[in-house]
Write a protein that holds these residues in place. Structure first.
Motif, mmCIF file in Angstrom:
data_model
loop_
_atom_site.group_PDB
_atom_site.id
_atom_site.type_symbol
_atom_site.label_atom_id
_atom_site.label_comp_id
_atom_site.label_asym_id
_atom_site.label_seq_id
_atom_site.Cartn_x
_atom_site.Cartn_y
_atom_site.Cartn_z
ATOM 1 N N VAL A 114 2.023 62.533 -53.053
ATOM 2 C CA VAL A 114 3.010 62.344 -52.132
ATOM 3 C C VAL A 114 4.306 62.578 -52.624
ATOM 4 O O VAL A 114 4.620 61.698 -53.519
ATOM 5 C CB VAL A 114 2.873 61.082 -51.229
ATOM 6 N N THR A 115 5.326 63.403 -52.470
ATOM 7 C CA THR A 115 6.640 63.408 -53.380
ATOM 8 C C THR A 115 7.494 62.410 -52.320
ATOM 9 O O THR A 115 7.913 62.733 -51.124
ATOM 10 C CB THR A 115 7.051 64.756 -53.399
ATOM 11 N N VAL A 116 8.157 61.309 -53.018
ATOM 12 C CA VAL A 116 8.928 60.433 -52.275
ATOM 13 C C VAL A 116 10.327 60.802 -52.633
ATOM 14 O O VAL A 116 11.280 59.928 -51.810
ATOM 15 C CB VAL A 116 8.612 58.893 -52.794
ATOM 16 N N TYR A 117 10.721 61.670 -53.544
ATOM 17 C CA TYR A 117 12.017 61.671 -53.856
ATOM 18 C C TYR A 117 12.116 63.248 -54.251
ATOM 19 O O TYR A 117 11.301 63.663 -55.249
ATOM 20 C CB TYR A 117 12.389 60.845 -54.859
ATOM 21 N N SER A 118 13.124 63.848 -53.900
ATOM 22 C CA SER A 118 13.259 65.290 -54.639
ATOM 23 C C SER A 118 14.809 65.663 -54.497
ATOM 24 O O SER A 118 15.371 65.481 -53.465
ATOM 25 C CB SER A 118 12.732 66.461 -53.772
ATOM 26 N N VAL A 181 3.022 54.204 -64.517
ATOM 27 C CA VAL A 181 4.259 54.659 -64.357
ATOM 28 C C VAL A 181 4.734 55.519 -65.417
ATOM 29 O O VAL A 181 4.614 55.564 -66.674
ATOM 30 C CB VAL A 181 5.302 53.454 -64.406
ATOM 31 N N LEU A 182 5.006 57.006 -65.122
ATOM 32 C CA LEU A 182 5.238 57.847 -66.077
ATOM 33 C C LEU A 182 6.579 58.173 -65.949
ATOM 34 O O LEU A 182 6.975 58.520 -64.821
ATOM 35 C CB LEU A 182 4.219 59.250 -65.983
ATOM 36 N N VAL A 183 7.436 58.554 -66.979
ATOM 37 C CA VAL A 183 8.650 58.989 -67.127
ATOM 38 C C VAL A 183 8.430 60.473 -67.789
ATOM 39 O O VAL A 183 8.428 60.234 -69.017
ATOM 40 C CB VAL A 183 9.751 58.214 -67.799
ATOM 41 N N VAL A 213 9.990 62.436 -57.888
ATOM 42 C CA VAL A 213 9.235 61.324 -57.947
ATOM 43 C C VAL A 213 7.767 61.513 -57.038
ATOM 44 O O VAL A 213 8.138 61.746 -55.915
ATOM 45 C CB VAL A 213 9.772 59.731 -57.630
ATOM 46 N N ASP A 214 6.853 61.605 -57.866
ATOM 47 C CA ASP A 214 5.407 61.797 -56.933
ATOM 48 C C ASP A 214 4.699 60.513 -57.036
ATOM 49 O O ASP A 214 4.687 59.821 -58.077
ATOM 50 C CB ASP A 214 4.767 62.852 -57.657
ATOM 51 N N LEU A 215 4.228 60.149 -55.924
ATOM 52 C CA LEU A 215 3.540 58.976 -55.782
ATOM 53 C C LEU A 215 2.031 59.249 -55.363
ATOM 54 O O LEU A 215 1.906 59.821 -54.230
ATOM 55 C CB LEU A 215 4.033 57.756 -54.713
ATOM 56 N N ILE A 216 1.064 58.692 -55.997
ATOM 57 C CA ILE A 216 -0.213 59.087 -55.373
ATOM 58 C C ILE A 216 -0.975 57.719 -55.348
ATOM 59 O O ILE A 216 -1.230 56.836 -56.404
ATOM 60 C CB ILE A 216 -1.151 59.874 -56.552
ATOM 61 N N ASN A 233 5.069 59.294 -60.673
ATOM 62 C CA ASN A 233 5.277 60.181 -61.933
ATOM 63 C C ASN A 233 6.902 60.697 -61.717
ATOM 64 O O ASN A 233 7.153 61.165 -60.670
ATOM 65 C CB ASN A 233 4.360 61.275 -61.817
ATOM 66 N N ILE A 234 7.746 60.082 -62.512
ATOM 67 C CA ILE A 234 9.058 60.129 -62.330
ATOM 68 C C ILE A 234 9.477 61.500 -63.360
ATOM 69 O O ILE A 234 9.249 61.311 -64.423
ATOM 70 C CB ILE A 234 10.051 59.090 -62.643
ATOM 71 N N GLN A 235 10.210 62.311 -62.625
ATOM 72 C CA GLN A 235 10.561 63.628 -63.491
ATOM 73 C C GLN A 235 12.214 63.614 -63.498
ATOM 74 O O GLN A 235 12.685 63.484 -62.351
ATOM 75 C CB GLN A 235 10.151 64.866 -62.789
ATOM 76 N N TYR A 236 12.844 63.512 -64.689
ATOM 77 C CA TYR A 236 14.291 63.698 -64.881
ATOM 78 C C TYR A 236 14.589 65.197 -64.960
ATOM 79 O O TYR A 236 13.823 65.857 -65.304
ATOM 80 C CB TYR A 236 14.464 63.028 -66.308
ATOM 81 N N ARG A 237 15.646 65.527 -64.442
ATOM 82 C CA ARG A 237 16.450 66.698 -64.293
ATOM 83 C C ARG A 237 17.169 67.241 -65.429
ATOM 84 O O ARG A 237 17.642 66.288 -66.366
ATOM 85 C CB ARG A 237 16.750 67.170 -62.974
ATOM 86 N N GLU A 238 17.290 68.339 -65.529
ATOM 87 C CA GLU A 238 18.148 68.992 -66.617
ATOM 88 C C GLU A 238 19.621 68.934 -66.012
ATOM 89 O O GLU A 238 19.763 68.931 -64.698
ATOM 90 C CB GLU A 238 17.642 70.275 -66.990
#
Length: 812
Positions: A114-118, A181-183, A213-216, A233-238
């Protein structure tokens, strides 16, 4: 008869002309298109575009564009990309006059993620996505106090916390230490500012730098391991590769900002900073002991990216966070003089009690991560990652209580006194240090079959020293008014550790996922992982399977099952010894089944109603039993001495129409635990919150005004009451049956009003936040203060009252 032959000839000729015309419309047509990510809307370079049941095809370029001529009279096109759900497109749906844009969704979205933030302002094909997307400004609207992704997810179904000023949370009956929690794929352990405070914390992640940010909340795939409940799972952007942009915010509680832009033609950067000044605001609040709390924190984080070629790039990410927390309350309690009898004589009794607390804590964490992403071909993707994480905590707490009683004899000049001093010294030093190496390979054999695999190695260091010392000093002159007698008693408290934790060990794991898209309706992920922890010599195998089935283009069924092992963290270890007799891995077996349905209210895909219901059951085995001990901290037994279960139903509904957005979530939960060494049997786990209800809504009021509301209700968590008993002249707390009582229900509504001012190349947003707008009184727990020679009484620990704030945000 001749007429019939003529008629047949005319019909046959007409059909031939029609069929020839249809084929001529498709054959030799040049198809122009662009393939993008359905969440971030970034282009997908080297996507595979082929005609159905054919080897004829092409790959998209670095910008996701492609041009393909239909030379084989094909009727359908297959678009596929590593890690994404393939799509079959009817060629009759192509636009002949302009570029066709095709979005692909990550395969995990169709299954359990589930993507909680994009971080995008565009829209996607909501009929295919089982996600809840919160944009950057919406995160700011619904986070109490300051924008925080960790506190924003607390409104999701399956999440319980009962304190929206704290960033840690429980998922579906699991405790806060069961969440991974992953970055950018690197593991972080306790990513919270001011976590030393009993009733507040803030995530260390800057919202402006986050890509997704994906939450499972359960049933996650084999690539994720070593946790039993959830994955965040938090993905930082370029950074922006074309121009320099940024934003800055200023409010009564914090300031933050970010700046991004190109470095060279092939590289970019993004840098963000945050700083709080809550200590100055709280000093002005006359509520309980809040004015004596001084929380201060900051963080600096950023991403550097460099593209060696269109198919190879390297990312360097870093996060540095620091805290300085202090709490120094003073309480004085005078008692009115009382006339009584002392040693058979009339006397006046006067009492004074003074309490002082000196609590100081610091927290620092650093994450440095280097990630290499390489597209080996249009069908394979290789990722390599090296990360270093270090966290240090230092806590010092000194509690002093002086109880003075003066006794004046009324019939003579004799004066007696009784002086009782209680001292409690507690300190806790912690260092966590990890070095992690990961490699992941994804290969798409066909548009219907993909295999993902990975290996990782993690070097771990835990160092923790805890002590908890009571000192009781009693002085009086009861035997002779001219002679003082003194007694001293020294004991150790619940937090004291006889042997410090000193661990130097390692973990390694491997996983394999097989993803089958059997047809347009059914997708399966069948996989497993192996984990090994050197400290306890524990080797585990975790089989997992998840499935998604599209009943219609608006309705999706999902199911998952799997084994989820979790190795012990530093607080759960029996000892520092590397032995198979040390604390072993805990296990949760997940069973999940859900249904999601979307209704589009108009031709505009932004107008929709989406509903989802999901049932789950978690079978806990080999648990390390836990309880809330001194200072209401989660404390573990160090032994695999319990089992348990969690079951429930999560329901949410999302409504989006012009000028209005609303999200309603409800959770029903039953969570139990059974400790093998007692005779109680099964009892409620401390995470057992029976009912949870939350809503988020935002209204466009027109003229660039907006209103946002956030509400939360949670039935009370269970807790263990304590009774004061006297032992050897001093009072002590005796625990009653574990979790035999419940805290009062938690309720809260937050309000935000904002006004936007848009200029040619920038914008300004002015906002007012009111947390707990109806000033509901909520109780976090009951405090059982350090006992002494007088009988103690439990005291309520209140949560935050109404807190208004205002601020501005400038974006350029």
């Amino acid at each position: 008869m001749p007429k019939i032959k003529v008629f047949i000839l005319v019909i046959t000729s007409s059909l031939f002309i029609v069929i020839t015309s249809v084929f001529s419309q498709v054959k030799d047509k040049t198809i122009l298109g662009k393939v993008i990510d359905g969440q971030t809307f970034d282009p997908l370079p080297y996507a595979n575009i082929t005609f159905l049941n054919s080897e004829v095809g092409i790959s998209s370029d670095i910008n996701g564009n492609f041009s393909l001529t239909n030379s084989i009279n094909a009727n359908s096109l297959v678009i596929s990309y590593v890690g994404y759900k393939s799509r079959i497109i009817d060629l009759e749906n192509f636009n002949d006059t302009e570029e066709n844009v095709f979005s692909l969704l990550p395969i995990n979205i169709f299954l359990q993620e589930v993507t909680v933030y994009s971080n995008t302002n565009k829209q996607t094909e909501l009929s295919e996505i089982s996600s809840l997307s919160m944009q950057s400004e919406r995160i700011r609207e619904i986070s109490a106090g300051m924008p925080d992704i960790l506190r924003s997810v607390q409104a999701l179904p399956g999440i319980t916390v009962n304190n929206e000023f704290k960033a840690d949370f429980n998922v579906r009956g699991g405790n806060q230490d069961e969440n991974l929690v992953l970055v950018n794929n690197a593991t972080v352990y306790e990513p919270f500012h001011i976590k030393e405070a009993a009733n507040a914390s803030v995530g260390i992640f800057n919202v402006d730098l986050i890509q997704k940010v994906d939450l499972i909340t359960g049933g996650f795939s084999a690539r994720y391991g070593d946790k039993m409940s959830s994955v965040l799972n938090i993905q930082y952007r370029e950074g922006n590769k074309k121009k320099y942009t940024g934003a800055a915010s200023l409010s009564l509680a914090y300031l933050d900002g970010y700046f991004e832009g190109p470095i060279t033609e092939n590289s970019s950067f993004i840098l963000g900073i945050r700083k709080s000044y809550l200590e100055y605001i709280l000093k002005m609040i006359d509520y309980e002991d809040i004015s004596s709390v001084k929380p201060s924190f900051y963080d600096v984080q950023g991403v550097l990216s460099y593209n060696f070629s269109p198919s190879n790039k390297i990312l360097f990410e870093f996060i540095h966070a620091g805290d300085d927390f202090s709490y120094e309350p003073t309480r004085r309690n005078f008692s009115s003089p009382v006339i009584g009898s002392f040693q058979g004589q009339d006397a006046e009794f006067k009492s004074l009690k003074t309490e002082n607390e000196n609590y100081k804590a610091t927290y620092f964490s650093n994450l440095f991560d280097i990630q290499s992403i390489n597209a080996l071909s249009s069908k394979s993707l290789l990722k390599g990652e090296l990360s270093y994480y270090k966290q240090t905590d230092n806590e010092y707490r000194l509690f002093l209580r002086d109880e003075n009683q003066d006794i004046d004899i009324l019939t003579n000049a004799d004066n007696y006194y009784d002086r009782i001093r209680t001292e409690r010294l507690t300190y806790d030093t912690l260092r966590i240090e990890t070095l992690e190496l990961k490699s992941d390979l994804a290969y798409q054999f066909t548009p219907k079959y993909e295999m993902n695999s990975g290996l990782s190695f993690q070097d771990i260091t835990y160092n923790q020293i805890i002590d908890d010392i009571y000192t009781y000093i009693r002085r009086n002159n009861f035997d002779d008014p001219n002679i003082e007698k003194s007694d001293t008693l020294i004991t150790r408290g619940d937090l004291s550790e006889e042997v410090p934790i000193k661990v130097k060990s390692y973990k390694y794991n491997a996983y394999l996922e097989n993803i089958f898209q059997l047809n347009n309706e059914l997708t399966l992920n069948i996989g497993g992982r192996v984990d090994y922890f050197k400290l306890n010599k524990d080797l585990t195998f975790s089989p997992r399977i998840s499935a998604g089935y599209s009943l219609t283009d608006r309705t999706t069924l999902r199911a998952a099952w799997g084994y989820y092992y979790q190795s012990p963290i530093y607080r759960q270890l029996k000892s520092s010894a590397s032995s198979d007799t040390n604390t072993q891995s805990q296990l949760a077996i997940h069973y999940i089944f859900g249904l999601e349905h979307s209704i589009f209210l108009s031709d505009d895909i932004n107008n929709f109603l989406r509903m989802k219901i999901e049932g789950y059951y978690k079978d806990y085995q080999n648990l390390v039993s836990s309880f809330f001990g001194t200072f209401e901290r989660l404390t573990y037994s160090g032994y695999n001495d319990a089992a348990g279960s969690a079951k429930g139903i999560d329901i949410y509904t999302v409504l989006s129409i012009p000028t209005f957005y609303c999200w309603l979530s409800y959770g029903l939960l039953f969570a139990n635990e059974d400790k093998f060494t007692d005779v109680i049997g099964e009892y409620p786990r401390y995470t057992d919150q029976r009912h949870t209800l939350s809503f988020i809504s935002s209204v466009d009021l027109g003229a660039a005004w907006s209103l946002a509301l956030k509400g939360y209700y949670g039935s009370g968590f269970p807790y263990t009451p304590r009774t004061a008993v006297q032992n050897n002249g001093t009072w002590q707390w005796k625990s009653e049956q574990i979790h035999s009582a419940h805290l009062p229900a938690y309720k809260r509504i937050d309000l935000r009003i904002s006004k936007a001012f848009n200029f040619s190349n920038s914008s300004l947003n002015v906002f007012i936040d009111v947390s707990n707008v109806f000033n509901f009184k909520n109780i976090q727990n009951y405090e059982y203060k350090t006992p002494g020679f007088s009988k103690p009484v439990p005291e309520e620990v209140p949560l935050w009252p109404i807190l208004p704030s205002l601020g501005i945000r400038y974006k350029f």
